[in-house]
Scaffold this active site. Structure first.
Site, PDB file in Angstrom:
ATOM      1  N   GLU A 279      -2.458  -1.849  -5.981  1.00 56.87           N
ATOM      2  CA  GLU A 279      -3.641  -2.622  -6.825  1.00 56.87           C
ATOM      3  C   GLU A 279      -4.846  -1.590  -6.675  1.00 56.87           C
ATOM      4  O   GLU A 279      -5.262  -1.340  -5.495  1.00 56.87           O
ATOM      5  CB  GLU A 279      -3.762  -3.896  -6.123  1.00 56.87           C
ATOM      6  CG  GLU A 279      -4.696  -4.684  -7.233  1.00 56.87           C
ATOM      7  CD  GLU A 279      -4.716  -6.185  -6.734  1.00 56.87           C
ATOM      8  OE1 GLU A 279      -5.662  -6.821  -6.570  1.00 56.87           O
ATOM      9  OE2 GLU A 279      -3.655  -6.895  -6.866  1.00 56.87           O
TER      10      GLU A 279
ATOM     11  N   ASP B 216      -1.211 -12.512   0.286  1.00 55.46           N
ATOM     12  CA  ASP B 216      -1.316 -11.042   0.292  1.00 55.46           C
ATOM     13  C   ASP B 216       0.132 -10.490   0.041  1.00 55.46           C
ATOM     14  O   ASP B 216      -0.046  -9.295  -0.927  1.00 55.46           O
ATOM     15  CB  ASP B 216      -1.643 -10.442   1.783  1.00 55.46           C
ATOM     16  CG  ASP B 216      -3.340 -10.821   1.970  1.00 55.46           C
ATOM     17  OD1 ASP B 216      -4.008 -10.532   1.121  1.00 55.46           O
ATOM     18  OD2 ASP B 216      -3.392 -11.541   3.014  1.00 55.46           O
TER      19      ASP B 216
ATOM     20  N   ASP C  96      -0.820  -4.391  -1.593  1.00 56.55           N
ATOM     21  CA  ASP C  96      -2.275  -4.875  -2.001  1.00 56.55           C
ATOM     22  C   ASP C  96      -3.210  -4.618  -0.713  1.00 56.55           C
ATOM     23  O   ASP C  96      -3.115  -5.255   0.258  1.00 56.55           O
ATOM     24  CB  ASP C  96      -2.120  -6.486  -1.946  1.00 56.55           C
ATOM     25  CG  ASP C  96      -3.275  -7.260  -2.168  1.00 56.55           C
ATOM     26  OD1 ASP C  96      -4.294  -6.683  -2.894  1.00 56.55           O
ATOM     27  OD2 ASP C  96      -3.418  -8.323  -1.572  1.00 56.55           O
TER      28      ASP C  96
END
Length: 176
Positions: free
Chosen positions: A67, A139, A7
């Site tokens: 992502e 996160d 991420d």
């Protein structure tokens, strides 16, 4: 198969590593790579690159799920996020790891069953799916969710069916 979920973020880049054996998923590790906000942009990008390289050396994942950046209201924030994402992807490619990309909508749909789920819902489902004793940080949970989405049969952005979705401001939205 070991899968590293990423991420990306310039301040905090979350990571999550899982192992898939058949249909079973096993948690390996998760956490965050934090950059010094007082450092220059190149130094911060170097911290992300080096942090990912360390993870590759320590855990030897075979694939990575990253992502994809969405377009923020603030174009400067979007550009900085894109640079952080680029540093992470460059480290993965330099480490000879196959990289697949997923939108936040695809990840949330795969993990929670709702592409518009909140962070708390994602954390809860990651905890349940990996039988964790507690919820990971936001996160790390997003990174683990990215890895889980890939492990559940994802093939990366552009290979997953997107019929019934439309693009708006760089994000896939369900058509109702």
């Amino acid at each position: 198969m070991r899968i590293l979920g990423i991420d990306p973020g310039l301040r905090v880049t979350g990571f999550g590593l899982i192992e898939r054996e058949g249909n079973a998923l096993r948690y390996i590790a998760s956490g965050c790579i934090r950059t010094d906000q007082a450092a220059t942009l190149p130094q911060r990008l170097g911290t992300i690159f080096d942090g990912i390289a360390e993870l590759l050396a320590q855990y030897a994942p075979e694939q990575a799920a990253v992502e994809q950046v969405f377009v923020n209201v603030n174009p400067q924030s979007t550009l900085l996020l894109g640079q952080a994402r680029g540093a992470a992807i460059a480290a993965l490619v330099a480490g000879k790891v196959e990289v697949l990309e997923y939108t936040a909508l695809q990840v949330k749909q795969a993990v929670v069953g709702n592409g518009h789920a909140g962070k708390e819902q994602v954390q809860h489902m990651v905890r349940r799916l990996l039988s964790l004793p507690g919820a990971p940080g936001a996160d790390a949970a997003d990174a683990l969710a990215c890895a889980i989405a890939h492990a559940h049969g994802g093939q990366g952005l552009g290979k997953l069916p997107t019929a019934g979705y439309r693009m708006r401001r760089g994000r896939l939205l369900a058509v109702r």
